[in-house]
Write a protein that holds these residues in place. Structure first.
Motif, mmCIF file in Angstrom:
data_model
loop_
_atom_site.group_PDB
_atom_site.id
_atom_site.type_symbol
_atom_site.label_atom_id
_atom_site.label_comp_id
_atom_site.label_asym_id
_atom_site.label_seq_id
_atom_site.Cartn_x
_atom_site.Cartn_y
_atom_site.Cartn_z
ATOM 1 N N ALA A 53 0.860 -1.124 -0.036
ATOM 2 C CA ALA A 53 0.004 -0.052 -0.015
ATOM 3 C C ALA A 53 0.845 1.355 0.078
ATOM 4 O O ALA A 53 0.410 2.198 -0.574
ATOM 5 N N GLY A 54 2.172 1.031 0.458
ATOM 6 C CA GLY A 54 2.604 2.463 0.806
ATOM 7 C C GLY A 54 3.852 2.878 -0.492
ATOM 8 O O GLY A 54 4.279 3.851 -0.452
ATOM 9 N N LEU A 207 0.530 -6.425 -12.548
ATOM 10 C CA LEU A 207 1.002 -5.723 -11.598
ATOM 11 C C LEU A 207 0.647 -4.460 -11.084
ATOM 12 O O LEU A 207 0.275 -4.220 -9.706
ATOM 13 N N LYS A 208 0.021 -3.664 -11.876
ATOM 14 C CA LYS A 208 -0.532 -2.582 -11.440
ATOM 15 C C LYS A 208 -1.827 -2.867 -10.712
ATOM 16 O O LYS A 208 -2.237 -2.126 -9.818
ATOM 17 N N SER A 209 -2.603 -3.989 -11.295
ATOM 18 C CA SER A 209 -3.969 -4.216 -10.490
ATOM 19 C C SER A 209 -3.625 -4.575 -8.976
ATOM 20 O O SER A 209 -4.338 -4.234 -7.962
ATOM 21 N N LYS A 215 -3.644 -0.608 -2.232
ATOM 22 C CA LYS A 215 -4.010 0.723 -1.817
ATOM 23 C C LYS A 215 -5.454 1.051 -1.473
ATOM 24 O O LYS A 215 -5.606 1.655 -0.534
ATOM 25 N N ALA A 216 -6.296 0.153 -2.319
ATOM 26 C CA ALA A 216 -7.813 0.315 -1.907
ATOM 27 C C ALA A 216 -8.041 -0.617 -0.612
ATOM 28 O O ALA A 216 -8.957 0.073 0.103
ATOM 29 N N ASN A 217 -7.365 -1.266 -0.304
ATOM 30 C CA ASN A 217 -7.457 -2.016 1.003
ATOM 31 C C ASN A 217 -6.778 -1.732 2.371
ATOM 32 O O ASN A 217 -6.508 -2.269 3.213
#
Length: 217
Positions: A53-54, A207-209, A215-217
């Motif tokens: 996420a970061g 990979l982008k997904s 990030k969404a979670n």
């Protein structure tokens, strides 16, 4: 006895209901990764508790390329097969296509490409292995054309690490085969390149997904 039998039956039911990929999944790897399920990827492993996420910048290492052990350059290019410089050109060209494709697709997705390790930088090391090119263009004669149903296949091994500590966060392995349209295609250098770019773009978008979901979670 009846209670024990019910317990065994319940355990068997749970085992049969488990996903097929988990049946032969090992425990933690030597470097502490556990098998996880990732859609459209053959195999994946994750460090327990790790998060992507970061990370908002990507450091893409040069992609290495290795042919399948069953692919023999002597089978192509005439009597003596492909020359060593021709084989090396295929490897170096595919490596550049892979690096360029990953950088382009990730940049489109809003992830800046970093040139050095740093804060919030994800280190991406990719290897193309088990490469099979069904009909590499040899340029030995302008009168000879080769037609194939598929360009070939290749497997991507990708490792995601924290760029500062070098800690491995994720690892994945996935095989991509060239699509078969049911008709013979002229295996020119341009066509082989286009087929490789399609497979590599699919991996880059995957990979982008993964990064977007983190990030969404």
């Amino acid at each position: 006895m009846k209670h024990r039998a019910r317990t065994l039956l319940a355990a068997l039911a749970i085992a049969l209901a488990a996903p097929a990929w988990a049946a032969d999944a090992p425990g933690l790897s030597d470097d502490g990764l556990a098998p996880v399920k990732v859609n459209n990827i053959d195999k994946a492993w994750k460090r327990p508790g790790a998060s992507l996420a970061g990370y908002n910048r990507i450091l893409i290492r040069p992609v290495s390329v290795a042919f399948s052990k069953n692919w023999n350059p002597r089978d192509y290019g005439g009597t003596f097969g492909l020359k060593s410089e021709q084989v090396e050109k295929i490897r170096s060209t595919l490596s550049k296509i892979a690096n360029d494709t990953f950088a382009r697709e990730l940049a489109r997705g809003g992830y800046a490409v970093a040139t050095a390790p740093g804060e919030n930088v994800l280190d991406v090391e990719a290897q193309i292995v088990d490469l099979v090119v069904n009909a590499p263009e040899t340029n030995s004669s302008g009168t000879v054309r080769t037609y194939v149903l598929s360009a070939g296949e290749m497997r991507l091994l990708v490792t995601l690490r924290d760029s500062i500590t070098g800690t491995t966060l994720y690892r994945a392995s996935d095989l991509q085969r060239g699509p078969e349209t049911g008709r013979l295609e002229y295996a020119s250098d341009a066509w082989n390149r286009a087929q490789a770019e399609i497979a590599l773009a699919n991996w880059a978008r995957q990979l982008k997904s993964v990064l977007d979901n983190a990030k969404a979670n």
